[in-house]
Motif scaffolding. Structure first.
Motif, short mmCIF file in Angstrom:
data_model
loop_
_atom_site.label_atom_id
_atom_site.label_comp_id
_atom_site.label_asym_id
_atom_site.label_seq_id
_atom_site.Cartn_x
_atom_site.Cartn_y
_atom_site.Cartn_z
N ASP A 289 0.84 -1.21 0.00
CA ASP A 289 0.00 0.00 0.00
C ASP A 289 0.87 1.25 0.00
OD1 ASP A 289 -2.25 -1.43 -0.01
OD2 ASP A 289 -2.80 -1.07 2.09
N ALA A 290 1.92 1.21 0.83
CA ALA A 290 2.82 2.37 0.91
C ALA A 290 3.50 2.57 -0.44
CB ALA A 290 3.86 2.15 2.00
N LEU A 291 3.90 1.48 -1.05
CA LEU A 291 4.57 1.58 -2.35
C LEU A 291 3.65 2.23 -3.38
CD1 LEU A 291 7.30 0.64 -3.56
CD2 LEU A 291 6.09 -1.38 -4.42
N ALA A 292 2.38 1.81 -3.38
CA ALA A 292 1.42 2.38 -4.33
C ALA A 292 1.26 3.88 -4.08
CB ALA A 292 0.08 1.65 -4.19
N SER A 293 1.17 4.30 -2.80
CA SER A 293 1.04 5.74 -2.51
C SER A 293 2.29 6.50 -2.93
CB SER A 293 0.86 5.98 -1.02
OG SER A 293 -0.29 5.40 -0.57
N LEU A 294 3.46 5.90 -2.69
CA LEU A 294 4.70 6.60 -3.04
C LEU A 294 4.81 6.78 -4.56
CD1 LEU A 294 7.11 4.91 -0.47
CD2 LEU A 294 6.46 7.34 -0.53
N ARG A 295 4.25 5.85 -5.31
CA ARG A 295 4.26 6.00 -6.78
C ARG A 295 3.48 7.23 -7.22
NH1 ARG A 295 6.78 2.18 -9.41
NH2 ARG A 295 6.81 0.07 -8.57
N GLU A 296 2.46 7.60 -6.45
CA GLU A 296 1.62 8.75 -6.81
C GLU A 296 2.09 10.04 -6.12
OE1 GLU A 296 -0.82 8.32 -8.98
OE2 GLU A 296 -0.16 6.24 -9.06
N SER A 297 3.17 9.95 -5.35
CA SER A 297 3.58 11.09 -4.51
C SER A 297 3.94 12.32 -5.33
CB SER A 297 4.79 10.66 -3.67
OG SER A 297 5.36 11.77 -3.03
N LYS A 298 3.58 13.49 -4.78
CA LYS A 298 3.93 14.78 -5.42
C LYS A 298 5.10 15.44 -4.66
CE LYS A 298 0.46 14.97 -8.42
NZ LYS A 298 0.33 13.50 -8.48
N VAL A 299 5.63 14.74 -3.67
CA VAL A 299 6.66 15.36 -2.82
C VAL A 299 7.93 15.62 -3.62
CG1 VAL A 299 8.14 14.98 -0.80
CG2 VAL A 299 5.73 14.31 -0.73
N ARG A 300 8.42 16.87 -3.54
CA ARG A 300 9.64 17.26 -4.26
C ARG A 300 10.81 17.48 -3.30
NH1 ARG A 300 7.98 15.01 -7.84
NH2 ARG A 300 10.07 15.31 -8.62
N GLU A 301 10.48 17.77 -2.04
CA GLU A 301 11.54 18.10 -1.08
C GLU A 301 11.12 17.67 0.32
OE1 GLU A 301 13.98 22.16 0.12
OE2 GLU A 301 11.81 22.28 -0.04
N VAL A 302 12.03 17.01 1.02
CA VAL A 302 11.78 16.71 2.44
C VAL A 302 12.83 17.47 3.25
CG1 VAL A 302 11.68 14.92 4.22
CG2 VAL A 302 10.83 14.42 1.91
N VAL A 303 12.36 18.39 4.07
CA VAL A 303 13.28 19.18 4.89
C VAL A 303 13.38 18.54 6.27
CG1 VAL A 303 13.70 21.46 5.91
CG2 VAL A 303 12.59 21.28 3.67
N VAL A 304 14.59 18.19 6.66
CA VAL A 304 14.82 17.61 7.98
C VAL A 304 15.36 18.73 8.87
CG1 VAL A 304 16.12 15.88 9.31
CG2 VAL A 304 15.26 15.32 7.01
N ALA A 305 14.52 19.19 9.80
CA ALA A 305 14.85 20.41 10.55
C ALA A 305 15.30 20.08 11.97
CB ALA A 305 13.63 21.32 10.59
N ALA A 306 16.51 20.52 12.31
CA ALA A 306 17.04 20.28 13.66
C ALA A 306 17.09 21.58 14.43
CB ALA A 306 18.44 19.71 13.56
N ARG A 307 16.84 21.47 15.72
CA ARG A 307 16.83 22.64 16.58
C ARG A 307 18.25 23.17 16.78
NH1 ARG A 307 16.56 22.88 22.05
NH2 ARG A 307 16.65 20.61 22.17
N ARG A 308 19.20 22.23 16.94
CA ARG A 308 20.55 22.67 17.26
C ARG A 308 21.47 22.59 16.03
NH1 ARG A 308 22.53 20.48 22.84
NH2 ARG A 308 22.00 18.39 22.13
N GLY A 309 22.71 22.96 16.21
CA GLY A 309 23.66 23.02 15.09
C GLY A 309 24.20 21.65 14.70
N PRO A 310 24.99 21.60 13.62
CA PRO A 310 25.49 20.32 13.12
C PRO A 310 26.36 19.57 14.13
CG PRO A 310 26.41 22.17 11.87
CD PRO A 310 25.37 22.73 12.77
N GLU A 311 26.99 20.32 15.05
CA GLU A 311 27.85 19.65 16.05
C GLU A 311 27.01 18.84 17.03
OE1 GLU A 311 27.27 22.75 15.63
OE2 GLU A 311 26.94 23.81 17.51
N HIS A 312 25.69 19.07 17.04
CA HIS A 312 24.81 18.30 17.92
C HIS A 312 23.89 17.38 17.11
CE1 HIS A 312 26.03 20.62 21.38
NE2 HIS A 312 25.79 21.74 20.72
N ALA A 313 24.21 17.15 15.85
CA ALA A 313 23.32 16.34 15.00
C ALA A 313 23.02 15.01 15.69
CB ALA A 313 23.98 16.09 13.66
#
Ligand SMILES: Cc1cc2nc3c(=O)[nH]c(=O)nc-3n(C[C@H](O)[C@H](O)[C@H](O)COP(=O)(O)OP(=O)(O)OC[C@H]3O[C@@H](n4cnc5c(N)ncnc54)[C@H](O)[C@@H]3O)c2cc1C
Ligand code: SF4
Ligand code: SF4
Length: 482
Positions: A289-313
């Motif tokens: 089911d997930a595969l079928a939904s992903l085939r229809e996906s319109k998503v162009r960008e996934v932003v992974v947002a962190a509160r702190r800086g890269p030194e705390h990734a």
């Protein structure tokens, strides 16, 4: 050239015990074992015997001569852990003056006390339960009954680990082997607290070992989290892995941008799956089911947002390397790394993460759909009246809104109380001392509900070893005369 530990390492330390020259660290006895992002082979002492390769359940160790260019960063990571720089590792000659010692097989000490048949109930069948069962079944007098609420066993190793992490999922082969032992019974579709009570288990079994995991998300404490279009990463992970609780949790992928809040390994898993090549995913265990939904996906960008800086990734170095060098399309805006530097950073793992992020930021922006890693963004509200339209972030004293129709929260997991057992609200765990549940004789805990949601699949092996040792010691102490 020495052997090297790579991305799939899940930290069970089997290689440590297999290695004849003690060159894999940290070992479970060393203080940083519980917090290490992987295990590392010391290139200066590895004698290339290959014993660790056969011991590793997930194929994480690669002999030097089989390493390709893609593994070069892991050569560095292993070497850097021991203070060697860059590719020094490749220069270490294999030592000629060693021989594989005869394997010191540790016969487990037989339990001397207790009933003729030691009958243990384990609640849950995730990694901690299966490692505990494996340890218990070394005792010929032990019988184990596993109670699992789902229709399939092995917890998050089946329903959590991302479908494209095929090597990591191989750990289930090991659990299958444990499940084939003649002295274990696994009762599926049996929830303790619904189909059978804890008191019934305590009356029926010599001891009860609770290994129910930490199944809920830590909530994001900002206004707007109840809007449509805001979901937990847990629900998405469950959805793409076919978890029966999340068959209806499919996200609306008609939005062009998804924002994932939090940047641990689970956040990266979700971002990778939402931007992956769907044909490649088709060869994995992903839900159809997930595969079928992903085939229809319109998503162009996934932003992974962190509160702190890269030194705390929060993501681990192996996962970042996998993302940077694998088939994923990942990008970091150079503006997001202004001020980030490896100068003065002593920890080689943190330094390696920062330099790799800097390297990624110098690459061309990849083709869509891609993952963008951002830092220093504190979410203050989810915008929207009925469904989410954006996330308001605070960044260096100012606020801005990032438009999105789908917000995924991935800021960690938390255990839930078990009726009848003491709960430590601060840590979200069942209150215990080294696996013995506080003030509750005969009941023990292991895994995430014992120590909190941290570490890898293999971390549960040592954790369960400790609980089982205490459980058996208590049985002996209760009637030592037998
Ligand atoms: C999304 C995600 C991805 C991950 N990916 C990786 C990875 O790639 N590599 C890695 O090394 N680690 C990974 N981990 C970490 C790893 O999965 C955990 O360390 C491990 O699963 C914890 O084991 P556990 O046995 O404590 O809990 P769980 O795996 O959660 O198992 C608990 C089990 O108990 C059952 N249960 C709960 N309550 C009851 C009840 N009342 N009655 C009966 N059964 C019950 C549950 O159904 C479940 O099967 C990941 C974790 C998550 C959340
Ligand atoms: S190849 Fe042999 S010596 Fe090298 S890490 Fe593995 S077990 Fe140890
Ligand atoms: S998964 Fe286990 S055996 Fe394999 S490298 Fe990691 S700690 Fe060693």
């Amino acid at each position: 050239m020495p052997h090297v530990v790579t991305q799939a390492c899940c930290g069970d330390a089997s290689c440590v015990y297999a290695c004849p020259v003690n060159c894999i660290h940290p070992t479970p006895d060393e203080p940083d074992f519980g917090i290490a992002e992987m295990l590392y082979i010391d290139p200066s002492t590895c004698v290339d015997c290959g014993a660790c390769v056969s011991a590793c359940p997930v194929g994480a160790i690669v002999p030097g001569h089989r390493l390709d260019e893609k593994a070069a960063r892991f050569v560095d990571a292993n070497a850097a852990h021991y203070g060697y720089t860059q590719r020094d590792a490749v220069r270490f000659p294999v030592q000629q003056d060693w021989r594989l010692p005869l394997a010191p097989i540790d016969k487990p000490k037989a339990v001397r006390g207790g009933p003729a048949v030691i009958d243990i109930a384990i609640v849950g069948s995730g990694p901690s339960a299966m490692y505990a069962a494996d340890e218990l079944l070394k005792q010929p007098r032990v019988r184990v009954t596993v109670y699992e609420r789902l229709n399939l066993p092995f917890g998050l190793s089946r329903f959590g680990v991302a479908p494209d992490h095929t090597s990591t999922r191989l750990v289930m082969d090991l659990f299958d082997e444990v499940a084939r032992h003649p002295n274990i019974t696994i009762l599926l579709n049996t929830e303790v607290g619904r189909d059978v009570t804890l008191d019934e288990l305590r009356a029926k079994h010599t001891a009860v070992l609770w290994a129910g995991g930490a199944p809920t998300d830590r909530p994001l404490p900002v206004p707007g989290v109840d809007l449509r279009g805001v979901q937990s990463a847990t629900s998405i992970v469950g959805w793409y892995n076919g978890h029966p609780d999340f068959v209806d949790a499919g996200p609306d992928l008609s939005t062009e941008r998804v924002v994932v809040i939090g940047n641990g390994n689970v956040a990266l898993d979700v971002a990778r799956i939402l931007t992956a090549d769907v044909d490649a995913l088709a060869d994995t265990s992903i839900s159809r089911d997930a595969l079928a939904s992903l085939r229809e996906s319109k998503v162009r960008e996934v932003v992974v947002a962190a509160r702190r800086g890269p030194e705390h990734a929060a993501f681990t170095l192996p996962e970042l390397i996998g993302l940077a060098d694998g088939s994923a399309r990942v990008w970091v805006d150079p503006a997001d790394l202004v001020g980030a530097s490896v100068d003065g950073v002593d920890d080689p793992t943190i330094a390696a993460k920062i330099s790799l992020l800097q390297e990624i930021s110098q690459r061309e922006r990849p083709a869509e759909p891609f993952i963008r890693l951002t830092f220093g963004q504190t979410p203050v509200a989810i915008e929207g009246s009925d469904s989410a339209t954006g996330v308001r972030f605070a960044h260096e004293g100012s606020e801005s809104v990032l438009e999105t129709g789908l917000v995924l929260t991935a800021i960690g997991y938390r255990g839930v109380p078990v009726p009848g057992l003491p709960f430590d609200d601060a840590t979200g765990t069942i209150a215990n001392v080294d696996g013995r549940v506080t003030d509750t004789p005969g009941v023990y805990v292991t895994g995430w509900i014992k120590r909190g949601p941290s570490g890898f699949i293999g971390t549960n092996k040592t954790d369960s070893g400790q609980t089982v040792a205490n459980l058996l010691a208590d049985i002996e102490a209760a009637s030592p005369g037998r």
